[in-house]
Scaffold this active site. Structure first.
Site, PDB file in Angstrom:
ATOM      1  N   PHE A   1      16.367  14.226 -22.861  1.00  0.00           N
ATOM      2  CA  PHE A   1      17.223  14.730 -21.478  1.00  0.00           C
ATOM      3  C   PHE A   1      17.991  16.072 -21.286  1.00  0.00           C
ATOM      4  O   PHE A   1      18.312  16.890 -21.766  1.00  0.00           O
ATOM      5  CB  PHE A   1      18.494  13.053 -22.049  1.00  0.00           C
ATOM      6  CG  PHE A   1      19.641  13.314 -20.196  1.00  0.00           C
ATOM      7  CD1 PHE A   1      19.325  12.559 -19.790  1.00  0.00           C
ATOM      8  CD2 PHE A   1      20.402  14.362 -20.586  1.00  0.00           C
ATOM      9  CE1 PHE A   1      19.790  12.275 -18.271  1.00  0.00           C
ATOM     10  CE2 PHE A   1      21.536  13.871 -19.314  1.00  0.00           C
ATOM     11  CZ  PHE A   1      20.935  13.276 -18.323  1.00  0.00           C
TER      12      PHE A   1
ATOM     13  N   ASP B   1      18.096  23.888 -24.387  1.00  0.00           N
ATOM     14  CA  ASP B   1      19.214  22.466 -23.945  1.00  0.00           C
ATOM     15  C   ASP B   1      19.955  22.726 -25.629  1.00  0.00           C
ATOM     16  O   ASP B   1      19.833  21.679 -25.861  1.00  0.00           O
ATOM     17  CB  ASP B   1      17.930  21.978 -23.586  1.00  0.00           C
ATOM     18  CG  ASP B   1      19.631  20.797 -22.562  1.00  0.00           C
ATOM     19  OD1 ASP B   1      21.070  21.153 -22.873  1.00  0.00           O
ATOM     20  OD2 ASP B   1      19.193  20.172 -21.392  1.00  0.00           O
TER      21      ASP B   1
ATOM     22  N   LYS C   1      28.945  21.224 -20.504  1.00  0.00           N
ATOM     23  CA  LYS C   1      29.763  20.194 -21.773  1.00  0.00           C
ATOM     24  C   LYS C   1      30.873  20.977 -21.225  1.00  0.00           C
ATOM     25  O   LYS C   1      32.573  21.249 -20.454  1.00  0.00           O
ATOM     26  CB  LYS C   1      28.438  19.781 -22.093  1.00  0.00           C
ATOM     27  CG  LYS C   1      27.572  18.427 -21.542  1.00  0.00           C
ATOM     28  CD  LYS C   1      27.793  16.952 -21.991  1.00  0.00           C
ATOM     29  CE  LYS C   1      27.247  16.607 -20.719  1.00  0.00           C
ATOM     30  NZ  LYS C   1      25.551  16.343 -21.660  1.00  0.00           N
TER      31      LYS C   1
END
Ligand code: PLP
Length: 379
Positions: A123, A208, A237
């Site tokens: 993702f 990532d 985040k």
């Protein structure tokens, strides 16, 4: 006006937060083991972050990134101190998907190639480029055609990766631990193999670390523990302590040929101040160390607690608990009857992603509530 066509609304209205706790409009307390997908890495309303934002916002709320500014410089310095070795260039943005979007563009520009290899069940975000690198067909189908020249390999299979990467490859894009895809850690040696094959062909290795970074897995970056330095690392985040900040960290060879890029809100003073304060809290309070310690404790309690669970996966405070079918029912029970918020990762996994500041007592509370919730759901 309604926003519910995108987000299905939960039956709890959250109005304030402090440390690992959230409070609803009736004053009920919730222990937050989801941290809004890891955004609340230093907890809610961290006093240093709040102070940094308050003092910056009235001084200079915004100026665009081509004007040097001391709040942004302070963040650059702090990021430089925590970045993996050789990643000394950074582009600041506003979200994770935007950080990955830039990583993909930079790698294409620097290599002159277009092919991107990503992993099944990975993702990477919801914009057209990052979405093209995301595996789940459900997220992609309605929006196709997406960016072209993306290929998927089974996550963890070194041979499949070596077969897919050739001298037309721009980049290999991987999560060290797949978060959204079910909390799947890369098997031992996999990231090293990715590093070797990309070095051989001249492709960029993009890691990532939007979910795994900033101390969550017990070290500042998950790639650090595995002894791998990528060419590009993305973060977001938790980076802004609740404010929207993303970062694309790059090696010199990527930065030198990165091509034209930019974003109006990139690296504004307020979000820079928030991110600098967040990184300071993570480093000074050794939140990576705490995440490793409390995470190990939590794993051992989950395993030893005679809970009706199948497996526990993950590292530090990024854990996936396989509960069989119906993770959403378990999560609802946890929230409504036990005041604990957590996340799903697919249909059968309860994902635990609390603030990095949680203590063993919070882990105990989670394990006991999860045991009760599982019993209640199967009753
Ligand atoms: C959340 C996430 C993203 C996307 O971040 P957004 O800020 O939602 O765009 C990308 N990659 C990983 C691994 C993530 O967990």
């Amino acid at each position: 006006m309604t926003g519910s066509f995108v987000y299905s609304e939960k039956p709890i209205r959250i109005e304030s937060g402090s440390g690992p706790y959230l409070y609803d409009d009736a004053g009920n307390e919730y222990l937050d083991f989801g941290a809004s997908y890891g955004v609340a890495a230093v907890g809610h309303a961290h006093p240093e972050v709040v102070g940094a934002v308050e003092s910056q916002v009235g001084k200079l709320t915004f100026v665009q990134a081509s004007y040097p500014n001391s709040a942004r410089d302070a963040l650059y310095e702090k990021l430089g101190a925590v970045a993996p070795h050789h990643l000394e260039n950074v582009w600041l943005c506003n979200s994770g998907t935007e950080a990955n979007e830039a990583a993909l563009k930079f790698a294409r520009s620097a290599t002159g190639n277009s092919k991107i290899i990503a992993a099944q069940r990975g993702f990477h975000g919801r914009t057209m480029g990052s979405l093209a690198a995301t595996w789940k067909p459900k997220y992609k189908k309605p929006f196709e055609p997406l960016a072209a020249d993306f290929e998927f390999v089974p996550f963890g299979d070194e041979d499949a990766l070596a077969d897919a990467v050739d001298d037309e490859t721009a980049a290999v894009l991987l999560e060290p631990i797949q978060g959204e895809g079910g909390v799947n850690p890369a098997p031992e040696g996999y990231l090293q193999a990715a590093r070797e094959v990309t070095e051989e062909t001249g492709a960029a290795l993009i890691l990532d670390e939007i979910q795994t970074g900033l101390g969550r897995t017990g070290s500042l970056w998950a790639c650090e523990k595995r002894g791998v330095v990528p060419d590009v690392l993305t973060s977001a985040k938790g980076l802004g302590g609740g404010l929207p900040v993303g970062a694309t960290l790059c090696a010199d060879w990527i930065a030198e040929e990165s091509g034209p890029h930019g974003s109006t809100f990139s690296g504004g003073p307020v979000v820079s101040a928030a991110a600098e304060a967040t990184l300071s809290a993570i480093v000074e309070d050794d939140l990576a160390g705490n995440a490793g310690q409390v995470g190990d404790y939590l794993q051992s309690k989950l395993r030893g607690g005679e809970l009706p669970i199948r497996t526990v996966r993950g590292e530090g405070l990024l854990l996936g608990v396989e509960v069989g079918r119906g993770a959403n029912r378990v999560l609802k029970q946890l929230a409504m009857d036990h005041g604990i918020l957590a996340l799903p990762a697919g249909r059968s996994v309860v994902r635990l992603l609390p603030p990095l500041t949680v203590e063993e007592a919070h882990a105990d509370a989670l394990v006991s509530a999860l045991g009760d919730a599982l019993a209640e759901v199967s009753a």
